[in-house]
Write an enzyme that holds these catalytic residues in place. Structure first.
Site, PDB file in Angstrom:
ATOM      1  N   ASP A  56       0.833  -1.208   0.000  1.00  0.00           N
ATOM      2  CA  ASP A  56       0.000   0.000   0.000  1.00  0.00           C
ATOM      3  C   ASP A  56       0.865   1.254   0.000  1.00  0.00           C
ATOM      4  O   ASP A  56       0.551   2.242  -0.660  1.00  0.00           O
ATOM      5  CB  ASP A  56      -0.918   0.002   1.222  1.00  0.00           C
ATOM      6  CG  ASP A  56      -1.941  -1.118   1.149  1.00  0.00           C
ATOM      7  OD1 ASP A  56      -2.318  -1.488   0.020  1.00  0.00           O
ATOM      8  OD2 ASP A  56      -2.357  -1.618   2.219  1.00  0.00           O
ATOM      9  N   ARG A 141       5.703  16.306  22.079  1.00  0.00           N
ATOM     10  CA  ARG A 141       5.043  17.233  23.011  1.00  0.00           C
ATOM     11  C   ARG A 141       3.544  17.193  22.779  1.00  0.00           C
ATOM     12  O   ARG A 141       3.071  16.854  21.698  1.00  0.00           O
ATOM     13  CB  ARG A 141       5.534  18.659  22.770  1.00  0.00           C
ATOM     14  CG  ARG A 141       6.993  18.815  23.159  1.00  0.00           C
ATOM     15  CD  ARG A 141       7.307  20.211  23.661  1.00  0.00           C
ATOM     16  NE  ARG A 141       8.706  20.239  24.062  1.00  0.00           N
ATOM     17  CZ  ARG A 141       9.704  20.414  23.183  1.00  0.00           C
ATOM     18  NH1 ARG A 141       9.457  20.629  21.902  1.00  0.00           N
ATOM     19  NH2 ARG A 141      10.950  20.402  23.591  1.00  0.00           N
ATOM     20  N   TYR A 173      -4.384   4.300   9.537  1.00  0.00           N
ATOM     21  CA  TYR A 173      -4.052   4.876  10.852  1.00  0.00           C
ATOM     22  C   TYR A 173      -5.328   5.196  11.632  1.00  0.00           C
ATOM     23  O   TYR A 173      -5.423   4.953  12.844  1.00  0.00           O
ATOM     24  CB  TYR A 173      -3.210   6.138  10.624  1.00  0.00           C
ATOM     25  CG  TYR A 173      -2.483   6.679  11.836  1.00  0.00           C
ATOM     26  CD1 TYR A 173      -2.533   6.049  13.080  1.00  0.00           C
ATOM     27  CD2 TYR A 173      -1.696   7.830  11.701  1.00  0.00           C
ATOM     28  CE1 TYR A 173      -1.828   6.572  14.165  1.00  0.00           C
ATOM     29  CE2 TYR A 173      -0.995   8.345  12.779  1.00  0.00           C
ATOM     30  CZ  TYR A 173      -1.066   7.720  14.004  1.00  0.00           C
ATOM     31  OH  TYR A 173      -0.373   8.236  15.063  1.00  0.00           O
ATOM     32  N   ASN A 174      -6.330   5.734  10.941  1.00  0.00           N
ATOM     33  CA  ASN A 174      -7.604   6.074  11.575  1.00  0.00           C
ATOM     34  C   ASN A 174      -8.173   4.910  12.394  1.00  0.00           C
ATOM     35  O   ASN A 174      -8.649   5.088  13.509  1.00  0.00           O
ATOM     36  CB  ASN A 174      -8.601   6.484  10.480  1.00  0.00           C
ATOM     37  CG  ASN A 174     -10.023   6.599  10.991  1.00  0.00           C
ATOM     38  OD1 ASN A 174     -10.365   7.531  11.703  1.00  0.00           O
ATOM     39  ND2 ASN A 174     -10.855   5.617  10.654  1.00  0.00           N
TER      40      ASN A 174
HETATM   41  P1  NAP Z   1       3.593   1.562   6.873  1.00  0.00           P
HETATM   42  O1  NAP Z   1       4.089   1.956   8.221  1.00  0.00           O
HETATM   43  O2  NAP Z   1       4.210   0.414   6.198  1.00  0.00           O
HETATM   44  O3  NAP Z   1       1.975   1.360   6.923  1.00  0.00           O
HETATM   45  C1  NAP Z   1       1.352   0.740   7.986  1.00  0.00           C
HETATM   46  C2  NAP Z   1       0.350  -0.263   7.445  1.00  0.00           C
HETATM   47  O4  NAP Z   1      -0.786   0.426   6.887  1.00  0.00           O
HETATM   48  C3  NAP Z   1       0.898  -1.159   6.327  1.00  0.00           C
HETATM   49  O5  NAP Z   1       0.582  -2.493   6.621  1.00  0.00           O
HETATM   50  C4  NAP Z   1       0.148  -0.662   5.090  1.00  0.00           C
HETATM   51  O6  NAP Z   1      -0.026  -1.683   4.096  1.00  0.00           O
HETATM   52  C5  NAP Z   1      -1.176  -0.273   5.710  1.00  0.00           C
HETATM   53  N1  NAP Z   1      -2.056   0.615   4.936  1.00  0.00           N
HETATM   54  C6  NAP Z   1      -1.753   1.714   4.196  1.00  0.00           C
HETATM   55  N2  NAP Z   1      -2.870   2.256   3.675  1.00  0.00           N
HETATM   56  C7  NAP Z   1      -3.908   1.497   4.099  1.00  0.00           C
HETATM   57  C8  NAP Z   1      -5.314   1.545   3.900  1.00  0.00           C
HETATM   58  N3  NAP Z   1      -5.880   2.517   3.178  1.00  0.00           N
HETATM   59  N4  NAP Z   1      -6.094   0.605   4.502  1.00  0.00           N
HETATM   60  C9  NAP Z   1      -5.539  -0.356   5.260  1.00  0.00           C
HETATM   61  N5  NAP Z   1      -4.205  -0.466   5.479  1.00  0.00           N
HETATM   62  C10 NAP Z   1      -3.409   0.457   4.917  1.00  0.00           C
HETATM   63  O7  NAP Z   1       3.687   2.878   5.950  1.00  0.00           O
HETATM   64  P2  NAP Z   1       3.213   2.986   4.435  1.00  0.00           P
HETATM   65  O8  NAP Z   1       3.141   1.625   3.830  1.00  0.00           O
HETATM   66  O9  NAP Z   1       4.040   4.063   3.816  1.00  0.00           O
HETATM   67  O10 NAP Z   1       1.691   3.517   4.559  1.00  0.00           O
HETATM   68  C11 NAP Z   1       1.405   4.813   4.993  1.00  0.00           C
HETATM   69  C12 NAP Z   1       0.192   4.723   5.879  1.00  0.00           C
HETATM   70  O11 NAP Z   1       0.536   4.074   7.088  1.00  0.00           O
HETATM   71  C13 NAP Z   1      -0.347   6.050   6.342  1.00  0.00           C
HETATM   72  O12 NAP Z   1      -1.182   6.638   5.350  1.00  0.00           O
HETATM   73  C14 NAP Z   1      -1.075   5.685   7.624  1.00  0.00           C
HETATM   74  O13 NAP Z   1      -2.458   5.444   7.399  1.00  0.00           O
HETATM   75  C15 NAP Z   1      -0.451   4.363   8.039  1.00  0.00           C
HETATM   76  N6  NAP Z   1       0.096   4.469   9.398  1.00  0.00           N
HETATM   77  C16 NAP Z   1      -0.501   3.739  10.386  1.00  0.00           C
HETATM   78  C17 NAP Z   1      -0.083   3.855  11.693  1.00  0.00           C
HETATM   79  C18 NAP Z   1      -0.787   3.070  12.745  1.00  0.00           C
HETATM   80  O14 NAP Z   1      -1.661   2.269  12.386  1.00  0.00           O
HETATM   81  N7  NAP Z   1      -0.473   3.248  14.012  1.00  0.00           N
HETATM   82  C19 NAP Z   1       0.962   4.723  12.026  1.00  0.00           C
HETATM   83  C20 NAP Z   1       1.562   5.448  10.995  1.00  0.00           C
HETATM   84  C21 NAP Z   1       1.108   5.317   9.669  1.00  0.00           C
HETATM   85  P3  NAP Z   1       1.253  -2.365   3.327  1.00  0.00           P
HETATM   86  O15 NAP Z   1       1.804  -3.369   4.309  1.00  0.00           O
HETATM   87  O16 NAP Z   1       0.657  -3.047   2.128  1.00  0.00           O
HETATM   88  O17 NAP Z   1       2.201  -1.257   2.984  1.00  0.00           O
END
Ligand code: NAP
Ligand code: MN
Length: 287
Positions: A56, A141, A173-174
């Site tokens: 993703d 912070r 993230y949501n």
């Molecule tokens: P990442 O740290 O690898 O992403 C975290 C996970 O989110 C990965 O497993 C990714 O899938 C999955 N993901 C991304 N978009 C999604 C969606 N629309 N629906 C369900 N899962 C989704 O970073 P990244 O791959 O660059 O993705 C960026 C996204 O990570 C951000 O947009 C944010 O939503 C998410 N994120 C989540 C958290 C959290 O959950 N605590 C924290 C920071 C960011 P893949 O394994 O296929 O890449």
């Protein structure tokens, strides 16, 4: 290169650095060449499809790198979750996809985007988000920020930060922050607090707020206590800003198009990617 070649239908193929992704890219190039297409790294006048091989995160980055084109994307999952992907990296699935593509037996799923303006003293940063915009404090912070909707004051949020999520981002993230999963056919903006403080000192909403995508204008006004720095994260890309006085978020006037094979169903995807550990149809454990 002759005139014929320039007229050929073009597909852009992007892969991440994994060996398996690069192999799939080679296979896809050969298969598209054999049915009279040409392929490239960058978008041309005759480009009709972009294929993203990876996870993703790769898809999110490819859309941004290609500047949110009006051309459909198709995702092959070699990543971890692959919520956006339609197929796994096998020759059998690639053949199913190419057949469906040539016979036009697919659907286009339009993803609603956010349009974001980050207003500083000297400049305005304008960008789009597929999943979300996160606004948070610098160096862990507590962040304090005024939240206004359509010019109405809502709250002064205090806590780790706020997530402004599309329906597409609702499963990312949501969802981890306690927000709701929203069917991506709905055009909404969900504001989800990250660790909100709710005490006699600071009062913030502790649940998500969901606004209609159309006609909602969100303004976030950071309230600085000591240093004048905030962090914004758009689809995982982080930026640090000084002296931002306002951030505006609204529904964008454009979408990102995803090509879906005919059996795509949003809630089936949610089940398969979030809860399924056992296939009751085949009695097999999930691989
Ligand atoms: P990442 O740290 O690898 O992403 C975290 C996970 O989110 C990965 O497993 C990714 O899938 C999955 N993901 C991304 N978009 C999604 C969606 N629309 N629906 C369900 N899962 C989704 O970073 P990244 O791959 O660059 O993705 C960026 C996204 O990570 C951000 O947009 C944010 O939503 C998410 N994120 C989540 C958290 C959290 O959950 N605590 C924290 C920071 C960011 P893949 O394994 O296929 O890449
Ligand atoms: Mn990832």
């Amino acid at each position: 290169m002759g005139c014929m070649n320039n007229m050929a239908r073009n597909v852009v193929i992007k892969s991440n650095e994994l060996e398996i992704s690069k192999n799939i890219k080679k296979i896809l190039i050969d298969k598209f060449l054999s049915v009279g297409f040409n392929t490239s790294e960058e978008i041309r006048d005759n480009t009709e499809l972009v294929i993203s091989i990876g996870g993703d995160g790769s898809f999110l980055r490819n859309v941004r790198d290609l500047n949110f084109p009006d051309i459909p994307f198709f995702c092959v999952n070699t990543g971890h979750l692959g919520f956006f992907a339609e197929i796994l990296p096998t020759e059998k699935e690639i053949d199913i996809f190419i057949d469906a593509y040539l016979n036009s037996t697919y659907e286009i799923n339009e993803l609603y985007l956010l349009e974001v303006d980050i207003k500083g003293k000297d400049e305005v940063n304008h960008t789009y988000a597929i999943n979300e915009l996160v606004v948070r404090g610098n160096q862990s912070r507590t962040a304090h920020m005024g939240l206004h909707v359509n010019g109405n004051y809502m709250e002064t949020f205090s806590g780790d930060g706020l997530i402004m999520s599309t329906s597409t981002g609702s499963t990312a993230y949501n969802y981890s922050a306690g927000g709701s999963i929203v069917d991506n056919r709905l055009n909404i903006i969900q504001i989800t607090p990250i660790s909100p403080i709710s005490t006699n000192a600071f009062r913030s909403f502790t649940s998500s707020i969901i606004l209609p995508g159309q006609d909602s204008e969100i303004a976030i006004k950071p309230e600085y206590k000591s240093e004048h720095t905030i962090i914004t994260v758009v689809d995982g890309q982080e930026h640090k800003f000084n002296d931002v006085y306002e951030i505006n978020v609204r529904n964008a006037n454009k979408t990102v198009k995803l090509l879906r094979l005919s059996d795509y169903e949003f809630w089936d995807r949610v089940y398969m990617k979030f809860l399924k550990t056992y296939d009751y149809k085949t009695n097999e454990a999930r691989i």
